[in-house]
Design an enzyme around this catalytic site. Sequence first.
Site, PDB file in Angstrom:
ATOM      1  N   ARG A 166       0.845  -1.208   0.000  1.00 57.44           N
ATOM      2  CA  ARG A 166       0.000   0.000   0.000  1.00 57.44           C
ATOM      3  C   ARG A 166       0.879   1.256   0.000  1.00 57.44           C
ATOM      4  O   ARG A 166       0.549   2.259  -0.635  1.00 57.44           O
ATOM      5  CB  ARG A 166      -0.888  -0.061   1.256  1.00 57.44           C
ATOM      6  CG  ARG A 166      -1.690   1.164   1.577  1.00 57.44           C
ATOM      7  CD  ARG A 166      -2.456   0.964   2.882  1.00 57.44           C
ATOM      8  NE  ARG A 166      -3.209   2.161   3.257  1.00 57.44           N
ATOM      9  CZ  ARG A 166      -3.959   2.264   4.352  1.00 57.44           C
ATOM     10  NH1 ARG A 166      -4.074   1.252   5.184  1.00 57.44           N
ATOM     11  NH2 ARG A 166      -4.607   3.388   4.634  1.00 57.44           N
ATOM     12  N   ASN A 219       1.663   2.314  14.678  1.00 59.36           N
ATOM     13  CA  ASN A 219       0.760   1.329  14.081  1.00 59.36           C
ATOM     14  C   ASN A 219       0.862   1.223  12.557  1.00 59.36           C
ATOM     15  O   ASN A 219       0.495   0.197  11.983  1.00 59.36           O
ATOM     16  CB  ASN A 219      -0.695   1.568  14.523  1.00 59.36           C
ATOM     17  CG  ASN A 219      -1.224   2.923  14.138  1.00 59.36           C
ATOM     18  OD1 ASN A 219      -0.464   3.785  13.703  1.00 59.36           O
ATOM     19  ND2 ASN A 219      -2.509   3.124  14.296  1.00 59.36           N
ATOM     20  N   TYR A 220       1.336   2.279  11.921  1.00 58.32           N
ATOM     21  CA  TYR A 220       1.621   2.240  10.474  1.00 58.32           C
ATOM     22  C   TYR A 220       2.946   2.943  10.246  1.00 58.32           C
ATOM     23  O   TYR A 220       2.993   3.993   9.599  1.00 58.32           O
ATOM     24  CB  TYR A 220       0.538   2.965   9.679  1.00 58.32           C
ATOM     25  CG  TYR A 220      -0.774   2.247   9.544  1.00 58.32           C
ATOM     26  CD1 TYR A 220      -0.978   1.303   8.526  1.00 58.32           C
ATOM     27  CD2 TYR A 220      -1.834   2.512  10.411  1.00 58.32           C
ATOM     28  CE1 TYR A 220      -2.200   0.656   8.388  1.00 58.32           C
ATOM     29  CE2 TYR A 220      -3.052   1.866  10.282  1.00 58.32           C
ATOM     30  CZ  TYR A 220      -3.226   0.945   9.269  1.00 58.32           C
ATOM     31  OH  TYR A 220      -4.433   0.306   9.122  1.00 58.32           O
ATOM     32  N   ASP A 280      11.417  17.123  21.533  1.00 54.39           N
ATOM     33  CA  ASP A 280      11.134  18.561  21.537  1.00 54.39           C
ATOM     34  C   ASP A 280      12.162  19.322  20.714  1.00 54.39           C
ATOM     35  O   ASP A 280      11.847  20.312  20.057  1.00 54.39           O
ATOM     36  CB  ASP A 280      11.157  19.104  22.977  1.00 54.39           C
ATOM     37  CG  ASP A 280       9.834  18.849  23.680  1.00 54.39           C
ATOM     38  OD1 ASP A 280       8.904  18.328  23.025  1.00 54.39           O
ATOM     39  OD2 ASP A 280       9.736  19.150  24.887  1.00 54.39           O
ATOM     40  N   GLU A 314      -2.728  14.216  13.177  1.00 47.85           N
ATOM     41  CA  GLU A 314      -3.814  13.238  13.304  1.00 47.85           C
ATOM     42  C   GLU A 314      -3.598  12.541  14.635  1.00 47.85           C
ATOM     43  O   GLU A 314      -2.611  11.840  14.830  1.00 47.85           O
ATOM     44  CB  GLU A 314      -3.780  12.265  12.136  1.00 47.85           C
ATOM     45  CG  GLU A 314      -5.094  11.539  11.956  1.00 47.85           C
ATOM     46  CD  GLU A 314      -5.034  10.132  12.487  1.00 47.85           C
ATOM     47  OE1 GLU A 314      -5.487   9.939  13.639  1.00 47.85           O
ATOM     48  OE2 GLU A 314      -4.556   9.249  11.777  1.00 47.85           O
ATOM     49  N   ARG A 347      -5.895   1.057  15.823  1.00 48.25           N
ATOM     50  CA  ARG A 347      -6.032   1.969  14.685  1.00 48.25           C
ATOM     51  C   ARG A 347      -6.813   3.195  15.152  1.00 48.25           C
ATOM     52  O   ARG A 347      -7.782   3.060  15.891  1.00 48.25           O
ATOM     53  CB  ARG A 347      -6.790   1.292  13.541  1.00 48.25           C
ATOM     54  CG  ARG A 347      -6.080   0.085  12.965  1.00 48.25           C
ATOM     55  CD  ARG A 347      -6.997  -0.727  12.061  1.00 48.25           C
ATOM     56  NE  ARG A 347      -7.643   0.058  11.035  1.00 48.25           N
ATOM     57  CZ  ARG A 347      -8.962   0.220  10.928  1.00 48.25           C
ATOM     58  NH1 ARG A 347      -9.788  -0.358  11.799  1.00 48.25           N
ATOM     59  NH2 ARG A 347      -9.477   0.957   9.977  1.00 48.25           N
ATOM     60  N   CYS A 348      -6.369   4.368  14.696  1.00 46.97           N
ATOM     61  CA  CYS A 348      -7.096   5.598  15.063  1.00 46.97           C
ATOM     62  C   CYS A 348      -8.536   5.494  14.610  1.00 46.97           C
ATOM     63  O   CYS A 348      -9.431   6.043  15.239  1.00 46.97           O
ATOM     64  CB  CYS A 348      -6.468   6.814  14.387  1.00 46.97           C
ATOM     65  SG  CYS A 348      -4.719   6.886  14.549  1.00 46.97           S
ATOM     66  N   THR A 349      -8.743   4.827  13.483  1.00 46.52           N
ATOM     67  CA  THR A 349     -10.068   4.750  12.884  1.00 46.52           C
ATOM     68  C   THR A 349     -10.849   3.508  13.308  1.00 46.52           C
ATOM     69  O   THR A 349     -11.858   3.179  12.677  1.00 46.52           O
ATOM     70  CB  THR A 349      -9.938   4.745  11.347  1.00 46.52           C
ATOM     71  OG1 THR A 349      -8.963   3.766  11.018  1.00 46.52           O
ATOM     72  CG2 THR A 349      -9.538   6.084  10.791  1.00 46.52           C
TER      73      THR A 349
HETATM   74  O1  G3P Z   1      -4.288   4.760  13.075  1.00 46.60           O
HETATM   75  C1  G3P Z   1      -3.896   5.373  11.914  1.00 46.60           C
HETATM   76  C2  G3P Z   1      -5.056   5.707  11.055  1.00 46.60           C
HETATM   77  O2  G3P Z   1      -4.612   6.574  10.060  1.00 46.60           O
HETATM   78  C3  G3P Z   1      -5.840   4.526  10.556  1.00 46.60           C
HETATM   79  O3  G3P Z   1      -5.617   4.115   9.269  1.00 46.60           O
HETATM   80  O4  G3P Z   1      -5.954   2.721   7.281  1.00 46.60           O
HETATM   81  O5  G3P Z   1      -6.344   1.737   9.524  1.00 46.60           O
HETATM   82  O6  G3P Z   1      -7.931   3.405   8.624  1.00 46.60           O
HETATM   83  P1  G3P Z   1      -6.511   2.931   8.637  1.00 46.60           P
END
Ligand code: G3P
Length: 546
Positions: A166, A219-220, A280, A314, A347-349
């Site tokens: 990806r 995570n990525y 920092d 993000e 994952r944030c999402t």
């Molecule tokens: O946690 C990072 C966020 O950008 C999630 O990405 O591709 O898992 O929706 P994805």
Amino acid sequence: MHAIKCGSPSSNIYSHTNTSRKTIQHTHTHTFSHTVVEIRVERENLKSVSMAETGVFEEIIEGDVFKYYTDGEWKKSTSGKSVAIINPTTRTTQYKVQACTQEEVNKVIESSKIAQRQWAKTPLWKRAELLHKAAAILKEHKAPIAECLVKEIAKPAKDSVTEVVRSGDLISYCAEEGVRILGEGKFLVSDSFPGNERTKYCLTSKIPLGVVLAIPPFNYPVNLAVSKIGPALIAGNSLVLKPPTQGAVACLHMVQCFHLAGFPTGLISCVTGKGSEIGDFLTMHPGVNCISFTGGDTGIAISKKAGMVPLQMELGGKDACIVLEDADLDLVAANIIKGGFSYSGQRCTAVKVVLVMESVADALVEKVNAKVAKLKVGPPEEDCDITPVVSESSANFIEGLAKDAKTKGATFCQEYRREGNLIWPLLLDNVRPDMRIAWEEPFGPIVPVIRINSVEEGIHHCNASNFGLQGCVFTKDINKAILISDAMETGTVQINSAPARGPDHFPFQGLKDSGIGSQGITNSINMMTKIKSTVINLPTPSYTMG
Ligand code: G3P
């Protein structure tokens, strides 16, 4: 550690012994939940040479410490110190990276500045050509890079390969999008504004910002690094990468792919080290002209200290999944599994709270539970669905949320189980707003369900969160879905699917504490540029065709 089906009563997580390696076994007693769970963790003390340290990647490591990258070379830090990267599965040191000093950071940024001036003069088509080359090299070496992801962040093997592929696609798309959007500017005439004659012609173009600092999350580490590197480079910026500690070695391999592609010396750098020493220092460095950060609360602190540079942030989410009475419950259940439990919820999402109408809640919970029982739990090497979370402190935090929910009366649809950093997937029903899990981001395989009596109640819960990344709504009524989407205070709402960032060219943005600015390839390229205008002033008004 072997893969185990979640609901299997005969699962035996303690049976693994590996006689070919020297192991020390530690036994912990874990008391939270209905049962006492004994945990045995194997610790591997013998280091094996993996494919990630051979071939084209040989030069990026010396002894057992990976080097950092600057001035087109792989270097050892003068600090003589290293930072250990703990494998979340074995909980032992997997890799070591250089602990760079502030002095080294200064030199890196100085080189970046010099390289950027030349790069800005490099034709767009040539920048694109190099990016395409880097993308191809990255994809060619997907296996060793994916191996790092498996070992550093316990990402399931197949997902690790997907992340690298990806990322290659993302770089190529940046090159293609860049030559188009950066190849065009605007032409404005003055007589469209009241009181003006056509005596001024304004020409606009997009120019680079300078040195872009990219800080991706664990995570990525590869994908969210290239989502910053690709746009920065095509737009004519230089780039300094500060990888997360877990994921740093995958990042270093990815950087070697850019090195092999032949980018100019100093244009890309990668510094590793302790956040306390160089964190920092980097984000407040006067030589940095733009910061693109993905991660947690640290982003809020960075944005307060960064000064007058463009920021792209993000910072996580508490993505709500609103389920209406007419929803296709099989579709919802499948999306809760995919959205809530893939990469163990890190994952944030991820779906982080389900808000379901009471009348369909029993049926939905039953369907989700049936799917949870089929999830494979175990090590990332065996491509399990649920793998150990990134660190012990993260596992402890997740456990704290589960404990709090238990104390306050949530229904545990599965027994709470944990072995080291491995936490079994857990659906919590009858969650109420007084529980921490209703608001906090677990970043783990726990999904809370709140039963609602009206859609307004669901929207209210979603909007009461400090976060506003994504959300989703499940209904067959598109008119209702649109109204709900408009009412949800989130950067994106998915209709009839779980939240997700991809495809990578889609705009991706969070409201409130979820972030600043918008990502996605086009938005990132635009964000990493400034508009430059040149105005031609004519002595007399001139109108086209006289
Ligand atoms: O946690 C990072 C966020 O950008 C999630 O990405 O591709 O898992 O929706 P994805």
